[in-house]
Motif scaffolding. Sequence first.
Motif, PDB file in Angstrom:
ATOM      1  N   LEU A   1      86.510  18.341  93.115  1.00 35.33           N
ATOM      2  CA  LEU A   1      86.995  17.634  94.305  1.00 35.33           C
ATOM      3  C   LEU A   1      85.836  16.976  95.041  1.00 35.33           C
ATOM      4  CD1 LEU A   1      89.453  20.320  95.751  1.00 35.33           C
ATOM      5  CD2 LEU A   1      90.108  18.105  94.789  1.00 35.33           C
TER       6      LEU A   1
ATOM      7  N   ASN B   1      97.740  27.572  90.568  1.00 35.74           N
ATOM      8  CA  ASN B   1      98.105  27.241  91.946  1.00 35.74           C
ATOM      9  C   ASN B   1      97.235  26.145  92.556  1.00 35.74           C
ATOM     10  OD1 ASN B   1     100.354  28.940  92.514  1.00 35.74           O
ATOM     11  ND2 ASN B   1      98.968  30.695  92.537  1.00 35.74           N
ATOM     12  N   ASN B   2      96.048  25.947  92.038  1.00 30.93           N
ATOM     13  CA  ASN B   2      95.191  24.904  92.598  1.00 30.93           C
ATOM     14  C   ASN B   2      94.983  23.731  91.636  1.00 30.93           C
ATOM     15  OD1 ASN B   2      94.947  26.096  95.076  1.00 30.93           O
ATOM     16  ND2 ASN B   2      92.994  27.069  94.652  1.00 30.93           N
TER      17      ASN B   2
ATOM     18  N   LEU C   1      97.158  20.474  92.978  1.00 29.61           N
ATOM     19  CA  LEU C   1      96.568  19.774  94.125  1.00 29.61           C
ATOM     20  C   LEU C   1      96.940  18.294  94.180  1.00 29.61           C
ATOM     21  CD1 LEU C   1      93.088  21.511  94.331  1.00 29.61           C
ATOM     22  CD2 LEU C   1      94.749  21.336  96.183  1.00 29.61           C
ATOM     23  N   LEU C   2      96.941  17.643  93.033  1.00 30.18           N
ATOM     24  CA  LEU C   2      97.245  16.209  93.038  1.00 30.18           C
ATOM     25  C   LEU C   2      98.657  15.972  93.580  1.00 30.18           C
ATOM     26  CD1 LEU C   2      96.334  13.316  92.184  1.00 30.18           C
ATOM     27  CD2 LEU C   2      97.528  13.724  90.030  1.00 30.18           C
ATOM     28  N   HIS C   3      99.581  16.778  93.109  1.00 34.25           N
ATOM     29  CA  HIS C   3     100.972  16.580  93.521  1.00 34.25           C
ATOM     30  C   HIS C   3     101.186  16.980  94.985  1.00 34.25           C
ATOM     31  CE1 HIS C   3     105.169  15.817  92.540  1.00 34.25           C
ATOM     32  NE2 HIS C   3     105.458  16.830  93.316  1.00 34.25           N
ATOM     33  N   MET C   4     100.704  18.172  95.339  1.00 36.45           N
ATOM     34  CA  MET C   4     100.896  18.649  96.720  1.00 36.45           C
ATOM     35  C   MET C   4     100.284  17.707  97.734  1.00 36.45           C
ATOM     36  SD  MET C   4     100.372  22.767  96.902  1.00 36.45           S
ATOM     37  CE  MET C   4      98.630  22.711  96.590  1.00 36.45           C
ATOM     38  N   SER C   5      99.196  17.054  97.336  1.00 39.01           N
ATOM     39  CA  SER C   5      98.509  16.179  98.292  1.00 39.01           C
ATOM     40  C   SER C   5      99.054  14.755  98.232  1.00 39.01           C
ATOM     41  CB  SER C   5      96.996  16.182  98.019  1.00 39.01           C
ATOM     42  OG  SER C   5      96.695  15.562  96.780  1.00 39.01           O
ATOM     43  N   GLY C   6     100.159  14.566  97.525  1.00 38.80           N
ATOM     44  CA  GLY C   6     100.753  13.242  97.456  1.00 38.80           C
ATOM     45  C   GLY C   6      99.839  12.237  96.765  1.00 38.80           C
ATOM     46  N   GLY C   7      99.065  12.710  95.781  1.00 40.23           N
ATOM     47  CA  GLY C   7      98.219  11.798  95.014  1.00 40.23           C
ATOM     48  C   GLY C   7      96.823  11.633  95.567  1.00 40.23           C
ATOM     49  N   GLN C   8      96.468  12.378  96.614  1.00 39.81           N
ATOM     50  CA  GLN C   8      95.155  12.164  97.242  1.00 39.81           C
ATOM     51  C   GLN C   8      94.008  12.862  96.529  1.00 39.81           C
ATOM     52  OE1 GLN C   8      95.188  12.041 101.765  1.00 39.81           O
ATOM     53  NE2 GLN C   8      97.018  13.249 101.348  1.00 39.81           N
ATOM     54  N   PHE C   9      94.272  14.050  95.983  1.00 40.82           N
ATOM     55  CA  PHE C   9      93.175  14.847  95.427  1.00 40.82           C
ATOM     56  C   PHE C   9      93.405  15.176  93.957  1.00 40.82           C
ATOM     57  CE2 PHE C   9      92.747  16.212 100.008  1.00 40.82           C
ATOM     58  CZ  PHE C   9      91.541  15.556 100.229  1.00 40.82           C
ATOM     59  N   ASN C  10      92.751  14.413  93.079  1.00 38.78           N
ATOM     60  CA  ASN C  10      92.789  14.761  91.658  1.00 38.78           C
ATOM     61  C   ASN C  10      91.625  15.699  91.346  1.00 38.78           C
ATOM     62  OD1 ASN C  10      91.151  12.379  92.119  1.00 38.78           O
ATOM     63  ND2 ASN C  10      90.751  12.482  89.929  1.00 38.78           N
TER      64      ASN C  10
ATOM     65  N   GLY D   1     100.673  19.234  85.044  1.00 38.30           N
ATOM     66  CA  GLY D   1      99.445  18.971  85.797  1.00 38.30           C
ATOM     67  C   GLY D   1      98.205  19.260  84.969  1.00 38.30           C
TER      68      GLY D   1
ATOM     69  N   ASP E   1      92.123  14.327  85.550  1.00 39.48           N
ATOM     70  CA  ASP E   1      92.876  15.553  85.859  1.00 39.48           C
ATOM     71  C   ASP E   1      92.343  16.730  85.039  1.00 39.48           C
ATOM     72  OD1 ASP E   1      94.610  14.113  87.609  1.00 39.48           O
ATOM     73  OD2 ASP E   1      95.554  13.248  85.833  1.00 39.48           O
TER      74      ASP E   1
END
Lengths: 326, 348
Positions: A71, A95-96, A100-109, A141, A165
Motif C-alpha cells: 500500500l 480479510n485484508n 481492500l480494493l473492493h472495500m475501499s471502492g477501488g482506492q487501495f490495490n 481478489g 493485485d
Amino acid sequence: MKTTYREAMRAAIRDAMRRDERVFLMGEDVGRYGGGFAVSLGLLEEFGPSRIRDTPLSEAGFVGAGIGAALGGMRPIVEVMTVNFSLLALDQIMNNAATLLHMSGGQFNVPLVIRMTTGGGRQLAAQHSHSLEGWLAHIPGLRILAPATVEDARGMLWTALEDPDPVLIFEHGSLYNVAGELADDAGAVDIDTAAVRRPGADVSLITYGGTLPTTLDAADALAGEGIEAEVLDLRTLRPLDDAAILATVAKTHRAVVVDEGWRSGSLSAEVSARITESAFYDLDAPVGRVCSVEVPVPYAKHLELATLPSVERIVAAAREAVGSHG
Amino acid sequence: MTEHDAAQAIAADPEHVRGLLRQMVRVRRLEEQCVELYSAAKIRGFLHVYIGEEAVAAGVMSALRADDAVVATYREHGHALLRGVSASAIMAEMYGHAEGCCRGRGGSMHLFDAATRFYGGNAIVAGGLPLAVGLALADRMSGRDRVTVCFFGEGAMAEGEFHESLNLAALWGLPVLFCCENNLYAMGTALDRSESQTDMALKASAYEVSAWAVDGMDVLAVEEAARRAVDAVRAGGGPHFLELRTYRFRAHSMFDPELYREKAEVERWMERDPIALLRTALEASGELAADQWDALEREVGAEMAAAVEFAEGGTLEPVEKLTRFVYSEREPTARESGDRAPGVRGSR
C-alpha cells in the motif's frame, strides 16, 4: 542451459530485485539461513539485509506488513515458509489483501506477491504436507499461481510483481530439485493461461504444480498401452483458464482431474463442475478425479505414498475414462 | 492536564483550542445524526459510535501532517472526518450510495480515503496493526519522514497480531505511533476480565517501545502527548505507544443491550465528557462567549444537515458494477512497470 526449479526461482528473485528497487524479499530465514528451502541462498550477500529481510516467526505480522508496504508503494515478495504456516496469516491474506480494493471502492490495490511451498511427499507428516492452494483459490481478489516447470519458476514471479493485485505463488516442495532446460534468455511468462504439456487425443489429464511430473509419467505409461493422454497444466488456479479446459475436453471427450488436495470441496471439484456446466455434451465419460485420500498426511512412507496421487491411480482413472462409452 | 495548564494552553492560542472543540463537536453531531438515521433504517449493518471518545481522535489528528498515514478500526467515523474526509462522503457511504467514500462497498466499518491517506476502517480487531507496520516500513525503506498512526482498542492487545506488530515495529525501529483507545470494554468484556496485565502502556513497553498513558477525555492532554510522540517518531525515535484512557458513552453497536455495565458507571464517565470539559475550560478563560458557541453549533449543524441531504440525494451503484474492484481494472504490461510511479494508486 540446465537448471533446477530452485535455481530458476532464485534467478527470478534476483532479476526482480535488480529491475525494480521497490522489490524486496521478506520472510522467516530468507537471509542468513538462505531460505527454508534454500531458494534465497546468496541473495543477502548481493542485496543486503534491508532488501533480503529476515523476519521473526510472525506470519500474520509480516504478511500484514507486506500488505502495508505494498500500500505504501513497495513491491514486496513475502515468503511464507510453507502453506501450513500461512494459516497463521490467513486473516491478513483473506480479510485484508483480498478485500481492500473492493472495500475501499477501488482506492487501495495491493501489489503484493506471497510465495510459499506446498504439498507432501517428503515424509513430513500432517502439519507440513498440506496442499491448500485450492482453498486460497476460493477467494475473490487473489490470483493463485502454481509453477510446475523451470520456465514458470523463472518467469511467473516478474509477471506477478507487475500485477496490481495480490498474487500467491505455490511452489511444490518436491519440485525444487527437479532439473530442466531453460533458455538463456528466459524471462517473464504469462500468468493467465493453462498450457498443454503433452498433446494427446484419447483423454485429458488436467493437473497443476507438484502432480504435473506424476501425471506426465502416467501419460507415458498410458502411451505404452496405446492410450494417448493430453496433459493440461492449469498453471494459474485463479482465475482458471476455462477456455483451455474446455478446449482439451472438446478434443478428447474424456477428462481426469489430478489434484493433490483432498477431494471434497477441492480445486478438482471446481474444474470438474466447470466441465459439466459448459462441456457436458462433449463428454463421452464421466469426469474422473485423482486426489489425496482424505486423511491427515501420515509420516510412514508407504502410508504417505498411498495417500497422494500416484502414477498407478492416474493410469487407472484414465483407463476407466477411456473404457467408458458415451 | 491541570486547570492551570489548560488555561495556559488556551491563553497561548485560543483560536486553536476552539478549533479542537469544533472538531469534537463535528464528530459528536455526525454520530448523533447517524444513530437517528439508523433508527429510521436509513443506515443498516453494524454501526459503532465513538461518542465520548472524541478527544482521542481530535487530539491525535491535530498532531499529524497531511502526508502521514492513518489506520483505524471499525469505530472510525470520527477519525475519517477529522482526517479530512467530508461528512457528506461519509454519510453517503453509510447510506450505501455510489457517492460514498467507498462507493457503498464499505459502509460504516470500512471508510477509506486515498487522498488523506486514511487506510480504514478495519473490522478485524488488531488486523490493522500489521498494515501500519508495513506502511511505516515502506516509508523507512524509501527514506521518507512520514509517520503512520494506528488506532486500536485495548481489546486488540489480547490478539496475537498486536504482539507481532509491536515486536516488528520495535525490532526494525519503524515510524509508527500506536494509539490504544482504552475504553475499558472489548465489546462487552471488561479489561480486567480479559487481560492479565491491565496497564496497557506497561504491556507495550515490554517491546522496548516508549509508552505512556494519557487522559483520553482531555483533548489538550491528548494533543500534547500526540505531538510529543509524533515528533519523536518522525525524528527517528522508533515506534511510540500511547494508551488513551477514555470511555464509550453509548452501546458497543446498535444491537447491544448493555447488560455488562452499570448505568452509574456510564454516568460517572459522562461527567467527564470531553466536549463539556473543554467548553467549560474555554468559558472559564473567557475565550468562548455564548454567541461563539451558538455559532459553532449552528455551523456544525448546517454541515451535518448538508451531509444528510447529500446522502439522501445519492444514487445506488448500478448492480451491473457489482464485481468492480475485485481486481484492478487495468492489467499492466511488462513495458509499463518501469514507468509506474510508486505510491498508492486507485484503479481506473
